[in-house]
Write an enzyme that holds these catalytic residues in place. Structure first.
Site, PDB file in Angstrom:
ATOM      1  CB  ILE A  61      16.207 112.895 -14.438  1.00  0.00           C
ATOM      2  CG1 ILE A  61      16.488 112.279 -15.981  1.00  0.00           C
ATOM      3  CG2 ILE A  61      15.084 112.337 -13.817  1.00  0.00           C
ATOM      4  CD1 ILE A  61      16.361 110.811 -16.083  1.00  0.00           C
ATOM      5  CG  ASP A  62      22.301 115.896 -13.504  1.00  0.00           C
ATOM      6  OD1 ASP A  62      22.397 117.049 -14.201  1.00  0.00           O
ATOM      7  OD2 ASP A  62      23.081 115.344 -12.878  1.00  0.00           O
ATOM      8  CE  LYS A  63      26.581 115.220 -20.262  1.00  0.00           C
ATOM      9  NZ  LYS A  63      27.771 116.022 -20.546  1.00  0.00           N
TER      10      LYS A  63
END
Length: 367
Positions: A178-180
């Site tokens: 998942i994104d930062k």
């Protein structure tokens, strides 16, 4: 290069979820008998004009240091050897000017992965899998500009006394990402067989994933299905965009349901049918409801409500409480790769996002 850098157990496309790799590297889309897979180039060779016909496994062994022919053959069987854009078997004969690539399911690490004592919120762990609740702000993979301080560095520390886990071996480790600036649940495979099995589950869409998001406005209808190919934007390579069904982009489906209306924003539940880069963020913007404080997709502006000085100050305060896109991977379910048991996990909305929701709830009650 050692033999472990060729992955004989590359799985059918696992969930790529919301994240570009830290260096914003573009994955290759490889199409073979198992469907579409997102892969990253690790090595590329162009055969000379005078190249005699030569099996691709021999061709690569001559060029890849410390890699055995058996390992190259395993990589070919896994669809990791590409010639002129198509997967080939080890008996393919390389011809003059052929472009030969070795690809894997993650960006290339051109540096040592250091074990770092970064706290992990471990939701579950056994001999085969680990489920972790990732905080917002933590990059998943090391890459350009993020050589340390990532989830992979934290896993290297966590597994430093486990002789069976090699953080550099792509046959194990994170199955999806998942994104930062997205928080929530991720599953880590501790064995090659576990990663292969979990990868198939993601590819076959038998996993269960639910997100919570705060979006601008009130979606109408309050629940629905968003379908539209997602591909890299033709105007901004750091963004993804929705395209009509066709040759560009990859098929993507998101199901959403409004959980609570909070004045000029709404708390929504999103269920992924597919897992494309930035899928929820792109699909919600596509229907006119960008995620709150999503700077990349325009959600960091005042998009609803009368922009009075008082209201703008209120919105700014909400964004300071939750200084990221308001997106959380709340639930994750899968079949255990060893026991076959169906397992479901949940992570509560984190404090920053919950504080912002509470602030909007108070606003909605008083207006």
């Amino acid at each position: 290069m050692n033999d472990d850098n060729l992955n004989p157990d590359i799985y059918d496309e696992a969930d790529m979820a919301d994240e570009l790799s830290p260096e914003e590297q573009s994955p290759l889309v490889i199409i073979d008998g198992s469907g579409e897979r997102e892969m990253y180039e690790h090595f590329r060779f162009v055969a000379d004009k005078g190249q005699a016909l030569l099996r691709v496994d021999k061709f690569l062994v001559e060029r890849l240091q410390k890699s055995s022919r058996n390992r190259v053959q395993q990589a070919a069987e896994a669809g990791c050897i590409i010639v002129n854009g198509k997967p080939v078997k080890s008996n393919y004969r390389v011809k003059p000017l052929d472009v030969v690539q070795v690809v894997m399911d993650r960006p290339r690490y051109e540096f040592e992965i250091l074990a770092e004592d970064i706290p992990l919120d471990i939701v579950y762990e056994d001999d085969y899998v680990l489920v972790v609740n990732k905080p917002a702000g933590l990059v998943v993979h090391p890459g350009h500009g993020n050589y340390s301080g990532t989830l992979v560095n934290a896993l290297a520390w966590h597994f430093k006394d486990n002789p069976d886990y090699d953080v550099k071996d792509p046959r194990m480790g994170l199955v999806h990402r998942i994104d930062k600036d997205t928080s929530g649940l991720l599953v880590v495979a501790k064995t090659p067989d576990a990663k292969t099995d979990l990868g198939r589950q993601f590819f076959n869409k038998t996993t269960r994933r639910e997100y919570r998001a705060v979006v601008w406005g009130c979606p109408e209808p309050p629940q629905g299905r968003i379908e539209g190919n997602i591909g890299r934007s033709l105007r901004d390579r750091l963004q993804m965009a929705v395209f009509p069904a066709g040759d560009y982009g990859k098929h993507a489906v998101t199901h959403y349901e409004t959980v609570e209306r909070l004045g000029h924003v709404s708390l929504v539940k999103c269920v992924l049918e597919t897992g494309r880069t930035h899928q929820i963020r792109v699909h919600m913007r596509h229907i006119g409801h960008p995620l709150f404080n999503d700077a990349r997709y325009g959600g960091d502006q005042v998009l609803r409500g009368v922009p009075s000085a008082t209201y703008k100050a209120f919105v700014k305060g909400c964004m300071e409480l939750c200084p990221r896109q308001a997106l959380h991977a709340r639930t994750l379910g899968f079949r255990h790769p060893h026991t076959g048991e169906e397992m479901d996990f949940s992570a509560p909305i984190p404090a920053d996002m919950q504080a912002m929701i509470d602030r909007w709830r108070e606003y909605a009650a008083s207006h």
